[in-house]
Structures are given as structure tokens and as C-alpha cells.
Design an enzyme around this catalytic site. Sequence first.
Site, PDB file in Angstrom:
ATOM      1  N   ASP A  30       0.853  -1.190   0.000  1.00  0.00           N
ATOM      2  CA  ASP A  30       0.000   0.000   0.000  1.00  0.00           C
ATOM      3  C   ASP A  30       0.891   1.243   0.000  1.00  0.00           C
ATOM      4  OD1 ASP A  30      -3.213   0.523   0.950  1.00  0.00           O
ATOM      5  OD2 ASP A  30      -1.815   2.203   1.110  1.00  0.00           O
ATOM      6  N   ILE A  31       0.508   2.231  -0.802  1.00  0.00           N
ATOM      7  CA  ILE A  31       1.316   3.445  -0.940  1.00  0.00           C
ATOM      8  C   ILE A  31       1.264   4.298   0.326  1.00  0.00           C
ATOM      9  CG2 ILE A  31      -0.468   4.989  -1.888  1.00  0.00           C
ATOM     10  CD1 ILE A  31       1.638   5.765  -4.056  1.00  0.00           C
ATOM     11  N   ASN A  87     -12.809  -3.377   2.375  1.00  0.00           N
ATOM     12  CA  ASN A  87     -13.725  -2.242   2.507  1.00  0.00           C
ATOM     13  C   ASN A  87     -14.685  -2.259   1.322  1.00  0.00           C
ATOM     14  OD1 ASN A  87     -12.550  -1.168   4.867  1.00  0.00           O
ATOM     15  ND2 ASN A  87     -10.915  -0.227   3.664  1.00  0.00           N
ATOM     16  N   GLN A  94     -14.515   2.747   1.070  1.00  0.00           N
ATOM     17  CA  GLN A  94     -13.797   2.181  -0.081  1.00  0.00           C
ATOM     18  C   GLN A  94     -13.440   3.321  -1.029  1.00  0.00           C
ATOM     19  OE1 GLN A  94     -15.955  -0.749  -2.390  1.00  0.00           O
ATOM     20  NE2 GLN A  94     -14.254  -1.076  -3.809  1.00  0.00           N
ATOM     21  N   SER A  95     -12.157   3.472  -1.331  1.00  0.00           N
ATOM     22  CA  SER A  95     -11.711   4.600  -2.149  1.00  0.00           C
ATOM     23  C   SER A  95     -11.260   4.183  -3.547  1.00  0.00           C
ATOM     24  CB  SER A  95     -10.581   5.349  -1.445  1.00  0.00           C
ATOM     25  OG  SER A  95      -9.462   4.508  -1.246  1.00  0.00           O
ATOM     26  N   HIS A 100     -10.194  -5.369  -3.452  1.00  0.00           N
ATOM     27  CA  HIS A 100      -8.848  -5.657  -2.933  1.00  0.00           C
ATOM     28  C   HIS A 100      -8.940  -6.098  -1.486  1.00  0.00           C
ATOM     29  CE1 HIS A 100      -9.829  -1.365  -2.644  1.00  0.00           C
ATOM     30  NE2 HIS A 100      -9.191  -1.338  -1.490  1.00  0.00           N
ATOM     31  N   LEU A 101      -8.083  -7.024  -1.137  1.00  0.00           N
ATOM     32  CA  LEU A 101      -7.897  -7.413   0.251  1.00  0.00           C
ATOM     33  C   LEU A 101      -6.784  -6.551   0.821  1.00  0.00           C
ATOM     34  CD1 LEU A 101      -7.705 -11.340   0.053  1.00  0.00           C
ATOM     35  CD2 LEU A 101      -9.727  -9.896  -0.093  1.00  0.00           C
ATOM     36  N   HIS A 102      -7.018  -5.937   1.973  1.00  0.00           N
ATOM     37  CA  HIS A 102      -5.929  -5.322   2.734  1.00  0.00           C
ATOM     38  C   HIS A 102      -5.383  -6.395   3.672  1.00  0.00           C
ATOM     39  CE1 HIS A 102      -6.911  -0.915   2.124  1.00  0.00           C
ATOM     40  NE2 HIS A 102      -8.098  -1.434   1.846  1.00  0.00           N
TER      41      HIS A 102
HETATM   42  P1  AMP Z   1      -9.762   1.343   0.124  1.00  0.00           P
HETATM   43  O1  AMP Z   1      -9.895   2.669   0.822  1.00  0.00           O
HETATM   44  O2  AMP Z   1     -10.190   0.182   0.942  1.00  0.00           O
HETATM   45  O3  AMP Z   1     -10.412   1.397  -1.241  1.00  0.00           O
HETATM   46  O4  AMP Z   1      -8.206   1.131  -0.082  1.00  0.00           O
HETATM   47  C1  AMP Z   1      -7.489   1.649  -1.154  1.00  0.00           C
HETATM   48  C2  AMP Z   1      -6.044   1.613  -0.769  1.00  0.00           C
HETATM   49  O5  AMP Z   1      -5.268   1.839  -1.927  1.00  0.00           O
HETATM   50  C3  AMP Z   1      -5.627   2.689   0.257  1.00  0.00           C
HETATM   51  O6  AMP Z   1      -5.104   2.065   1.417  1.00  0.00           O
HETATM   52  C4  AMP Z   1      -4.579   3.497  -0.488  1.00  0.00           C
HETATM   53  O7  AMP Z   1      -3.523   3.931   0.341  1.00  0.00           O
HETATM   54  C5  AMP Z   1      -4.112   2.507  -1.539  1.00  0.00           C
HETATM   55  N1  AMP Z   1      -3.540   3.093  -2.741  1.00  0.00           N
HETATM   56  C6  AMP Z   1      -4.012   4.139  -3.459  1.00  0.00           C
HETATM   57  N2  AMP Z   1      -3.238   4.367  -4.519  1.00  0.00           N
HETATM   58  C7  AMP Z   1      -2.244   3.442  -4.481  1.00  0.00           C
HETATM   59  C8  AMP Z   1      -1.117   3.159  -5.304  1.00  0.00           C
HETATM   60  N3  AMP Z   1      -0.848   3.869  -6.410  1.00  0.00           N
HETATM   61  N4  AMP Z   1      -0.307   2.135  -4.963  1.00  0.00           N
HETATM   62  C9  AMP Z   1      -0.545   1.411  -3.853  1.00  0.00           C
HETATM   63  N5  AMP Z   1      -1.594   1.619  -3.033  1.00  0.00           N
HETATM   64  C10 AMP Z   1      -2.438   2.636  -3.345  1.00  0.00           C
END
Ligand code: AMP
Length: 114
Positions: A30-31, A87, A94-95, A100-102
Amino acid sequence: MADCLFCGIAAGEIPADVVYRDDSVLAFRDIDPKAPVHILIIPRKHVAGVMDLEDEDGAIMGQAMTVARRVAADSGVSESGFRIVVNTGQDAAQSVQHIHLHLLGGRALSWPPG
Ligand code: AMP
């Protein structure tokens, strides 16, 4: 899918710190990590979220969970413990609209989540 960040990562068009890949699943750091170990595991196939899963996606999501086990072991958290989170939708914040699995670990995680 065009304009999907995680499809871009899966295609190698957008850089990421990839820790595992196979024909159907990708795992990358994760970034903006929320724990010492924070890895995202995605199917290469574009599925926006849990509510968009089709019956045929069961195998690929099972593969994603198996990859989570492997990544947890490789990251050194299989004994200490970890959390897997998906999420889903607005209330879960969810963003990124590509399922995706965290995988979170490397510190004590509180419960319930905020
Ligand atoms: P969610 O909020 O559950 O949709 O998680 C999305 C995740 O993607 C967040 O934890 C972000 O930090 C991560 N994320 C966003 N852009 C990137 C990227 N370019 N590379 C790796 N992780 C990312």
C-alpha cells in the site's frame, strides 16, 4: 478497465511495489501504509467491489485469499497475527473501485475498527 488505478498496476502501466504476481492475482505494498505490513491483494480481473462479484469469481477470490496466506508468511506476520479487510462501499470508505484485500500486520490492531 480504462481509468482504473489497480487495473493500471496489474497491467504494469502504473508503478507499484509488487510482492507477488501470478496469472490471476497481484499483491503490492500500500502506498500509504496503516501498519508496518500493509499489502493489497487484487484479482487482475476488474471487479469493482464485493457486491459486483459473480458466482464465477469465487475461484479467483479464493486464490486471492491463498495469496494472502503466502504474503503473510513472507512478511513475517503469520505467527504474530494479521488482519484481512475488504472495505465495501461508502460507509466502509472504499476509495478504489477495484476489489482488494488489505493485509495488515506488524503491530497490535485494535478492534472494533473505527
Ligand atoms: P480502500 O480505501 O479500501 O479502497 O483502499 C485503497 C487503498 O489503496 C488505500 O489504502 C490506499 O492507500 C491505496 N492506494 C491508493 N493508490 C495506491 C497506489 N498507487 N499504490 C498502492 N496503493 C495505493
